[in-house]
Design a protein around this motif. Structure first.
Motif, short mmCIF file in Angstrom:
data_model
loop_
_atom_site.label_atom_id
_atom_site.label_comp_id
_atom_site.label_asym_id
_atom_site.label_seq_id
_atom_site.Cartn_x
_atom_site.Cartn_y
_atom_site.Cartn_z
N LEU A 86 -25.54 53.33 52.81
CA LEU A 86 -25.81 52.28 53.79
C LEU A 86 -27.23 51.74 53.76
O LEU A 86 -27.46 50.57 54.11
CB LEU A 86 -25.52 52.79 55.21
CG LEU A 86 -24.09 53.22 55.54
CD1 LEU A 86 -24.02 53.72 56.98
CD2 LEU A 86 -23.12 52.08 55.31
N PHE A 87 -28.20 52.59 53.37
CA PHE A 87 -29.60 52.19 53.58
C PHE A 87 -30.48 52.17 52.33
O PHE A 87 -31.65 51.79 52.42
CB PHE A 87 -30.23 53.11 54.64
CG PHE A 87 -29.58 53.01 55.99
CD1 PHE A 87 -29.78 51.90 56.79
CD2 PHE A 87 -28.73 54.00 56.45
CE1 PHE A 87 -29.17 51.79 58.03
CE2 PHE A 87 -28.11 53.92 57.69
CZ PHE A 87 -28.32 52.79 58.48
N ARG A 88 -29.96 52.57 51.19
CA ARG A 88 -30.73 52.42 49.96
C ARG A 88 -30.77 50.93 49.59
O ARG A 88 -29.91 50.14 49.96
CB ARG A 88 -30.14 53.21 48.81
CG ARG A 88 -30.33 54.71 48.91
CD ARG A 88 -29.91 55.43 47.64
NE ARG A 88 -30.99 55.53 46.66
CZ ARG A 88 -31.14 54.72 45.64
NH1 ARG A 88 -30.28 53.72 45.44
NH2 ARG A 88 -32.14 54.88 44.79
N SER A 89 -31.78 50.57 48.80
CA SER A 89 -31.94 49.17 48.41
C SER A 89 -30.74 48.63 47.65
O SER A 89 -30.38 47.45 47.79
CB SER A 89 -33.20 49.01 47.55
OG SER A 89 -34.37 49.36 48.27
N ASP A 90 -30.09 49.49 46.84
CA ASP A 90 -28.97 49.00 46.04
C ASP A 90 -27.71 48.78 46.87
O ASP A 90 -26.71 48.26 46.37
CB ASP A 90 -28.68 49.94 44.88
CG ASP A 90 -28.33 51.36 45.30
OD1 ASP A 90 -28.39 51.66 46.51
OD2 ASP A 90 -28.02 52.18 44.41
N ALA A 91 -27.73 49.17 48.15
CA ALA A 91 -26.56 48.98 49.00
C ALA A 91 -26.24 47.50 49.21
O ALA A 91 -25.09 47.14 49.46
CB ALA A 91 -26.76 49.67 50.35
N ILE A 92 -27.24 46.64 49.08
CA ILE A 92 -27.00 45.20 49.24
C ILE A 92 -26.09 44.72 48.12
O ILE A 92 -25.05 44.10 48.35
CB ILE A 92 -28.32 44.41 49.24
CG1 ILE A 92 -29.20 44.84 50.41
CG2 ILE A 92 -28.03 42.91 49.29
CD1 ILE A 92 -30.58 44.18 50.40
#
Length: 584
Positions: free
Chosen positions: A493-499
């Motif tokens: 949910l919160f790592r940069s790659d989650a986007i």
């Protein structure tokens, strides 16, 4: 997840699946009337075989009708990640592993499903080997092949096409960051192999000790390459569970009939008591729940899987029609950190009218307790804390003094009339009421509001777009843990790659946070438990991408003729595979 990303339906009502948003505000998909902290446990039985034990008094025949105010936007096994979709998929798709509910305790136990075991891990933790059951047939009578499992896994990397499904494979599987699925990158993928018909081997880029739990997702159901019709696959998929798809109209109706080649002797989890299921989506919540409670005629065979609207509590004459239970879910008010500065996000938190919103949304204080954390009490390792102004309660801008203070502070930082924008279901009464209320309160506090109405049947598609032209309420607006560990929350949910992977809460892009999450993920599962609360607190205190709203709890109505209607604590939904009709 998740258990999952929950079913998101009305962003303005904000409800949890594990991974989406959830049904709608007062119709959440989770529950807990007992010990919330022990709702999830890591229990396994790697030796359990089929068939599933018969349920006392169960009869065969008839059709169960599900009147749902929400509408899953897909039933493709690769793309399903909302809690209701996952629960429905258990009727049609078998997976490597699956959860069986202990009849005495109600606790979920991970057991082999299409695999003979729960996998064997190599010494370095980077290779998992699953032995596969033989003789399994699809609903068309053809045999399941080992290559079908490998192909399904490869298919899951085509995240440009299947943009709503789980993405742990992208983060953990070998070359997951390079391989883009069979349509773009071809069949030659080093992360999976099938040396013979009874063996599936998965290679990892980094340790993933919870892989057997991930194996319970429909992304691991077999799919023959020759039968893959890509986006049309969900219309007539090959199924391995006790039911098959008779017809599907997206956003409207799904009809299931018996799978003629399902072998109960190989299935330790499911039953095939009823002849079929008729899921009717995008129904009016109050009307549907009132029909189920009245149980007049065919409505006695119906259920609704949203929490009972508080206005209908006086109409509950028979408490046996209300199914309550645990759920590992938190519902949140999400803010796009790329579009809303931190100082403005703090003022949104101060202005948000929690108490009034709960009333307008029809939330039940007992079923939907206010939350102060991201991780819910049902997940092992939970440790409650409260940050000032972030405990899911308060009048916010309903208080004239607070509204004036927020308006003044917006002016001081040069953000007067800062625009807040979100989607809502224009054909849903509760969603519309919640939007009107929030709009009034935020405008009172000095914000400008742009609320965009879209059809209820399409709300998940709009809110699921990480780059949608709004800055509030992108899904997942609620989350249920995919398995009993915080590593099914924070990395996804919160790592940069989650986007890019389509699951980001708040669209955060911060290398320091990535490093903090990765450091905890690298620890042994038991060591991770005490660390996730620190990550939880750091995210709210330093970044504030969400406002925790409440921990979802199950309290859904069922018709009087439905037998063995129990709550599935892995998703906070009815356990569909064991339902029967008392009078078929």
């Amino acid at each position: 997840m998740q258990w999952k990303r929950i079913t998101a339906v009305s962003v303005t009502v904000m409800l949890a699946v594990a991974a989406c948003g959830s049904p709608s505000s007062n119709n959440n998909s989770g529950g807990n009337t007992g010990d919330a902290g022990s709702a999830q446990v890591k229990a396994t039985d790697p030796t359990l075989k089929g068939p599933a034990p018969e349920i006392a008094g169960a009869k065969k025949g008839g059709t169960v009708t599900v009147l749902s105010d929400t509408a899953p936007d897909t039933f493709d096994p690769t793309n399903t990640y909302c809690a209701d979709g996952l629960q429905i998929d258990k009727l049609t798709y078998r997976t490597l592993t699956q959860y069986k509910l202990d009849e005495k305790t109600g606790k979920p136990i991970l057991v082999p499903d299409l695999a003979e075991d729960l996998g064997t891990r190599s010494a370095d933790g980077l290779t998992w080997t699953f032995k596969l059951k033989q003789g399994i047939k699809y609903n068309d009578g053809s045999l399941v092949k080992a290559a079908d499992y490998a192909y399904a896994i490869k298919r899951s990397f085509a995240t440009d096409l299947y943009d709503a499904g789980p993405t742990y494979q992208k983060q953990f599987f070998k070359d997951g960051d390079k391989y883009n699925g069979p349509y773009e990158s071809g069949d030659n993928y080093a992360g999976v192999e099938t040396p013979d018909e009874s063996t599936l081997i998965i290679h990892l880029a980094k340790k993933f000790d919870d892989l057997p739990y991930y194996g319970a997702f429909p992304v691991f159901t077999p799919i023959p390459k020759a039968k893959d019709t890509q986006k049309n696959y969900e219309q007539k998929p090959l199924t391995t569970g006790p039911y098959q798809v008779a017809s599907y109209q997206q956003g409207s109706e799904l009809k299931l009939t018996k799978h003629p080649n399902w072998d109960p002797n190989t299935d330790p989890v499911r039953h095939q008591y009823v002849d079929g299921f008729d899921f009717k989506f995008s129904q009016d919540l109050i009307k549907a729940q009132r029909q189920v409670l009245a149980s007049s005629g065919p409505d006695a065979n119906a259920l609704n899987y949203s929490n009972l609207d508080v206005s209908l509590l006086p109409e509950v004459k028979d408490q046996s029609q209300m199914i309550k239970g645990a759920s590992p879910c938190t519902i949140m008010y999400t803010m796009d950190t790329r579009k809303i500065p931190l100082e403005v996000r703090k003022l949104i938190a101060k202005a948000h009218p929690y108490d009034g919103w709960r009333k307008v949304a029809g939330l039940n204080p007992t079923d939907d307790p206010p939350s102060s954390t991201i991780l819910p009490p049902a997940v092992p390792g939970f440790n409650k804390y409260e940050l000032p102004g972030l405990n899911g309660t308060g009048k916010g801008a309903e208080d004239d003094a607070v509204a004036a203070e927020v308006k003044s502070e917006l002016a001081k930082i040069g953000k007067s009339n800062f625009e807040l924008s979100w989607y809502y279901s224009i054909d849903d009464k509760i969603s519309t009421q919640v939007t009107q209320f929030r709009k009034q309160m935020f405008e009172k506090a000095g914000f400008k509001v742009r609320a965009i109405g879209v059809p209820k049947a399409k709300i998940r598609t709009f809110t699921g777009d990480q780059n949608a032209p709004v800055n509030i309420g992108k899904s997942p607006t609620g989350w249920c843990s995919d398995w009993p560990n915080g590593n099914s929350w924070f990395p996804v949910l919160f790592r940069s790659d989650a986007i890019g992977l389509g699951n980001s809460v708040g669209q955060l892009q911060d290398k320091a946070l990535d490093a903090e999450i990765d450091a905890v993920t690298a620890k042994a599962p038991d060591e991770q438990l005490k660390e996730w609360t620190k990550v939880d607190k750091d995210i709210l205190e330093k970044y504030l991408p969400v406002l925790p709203l409440y921990y979802s709890q199950s309290n859904f109505p069922v018709g009087k003729n439905i037998g063995h209607a129990i709550n599935d604590p892995t998703q906070g939904l009815p356990e569909f595979t064991s339902l029967y009709l008392k009078q078929p």
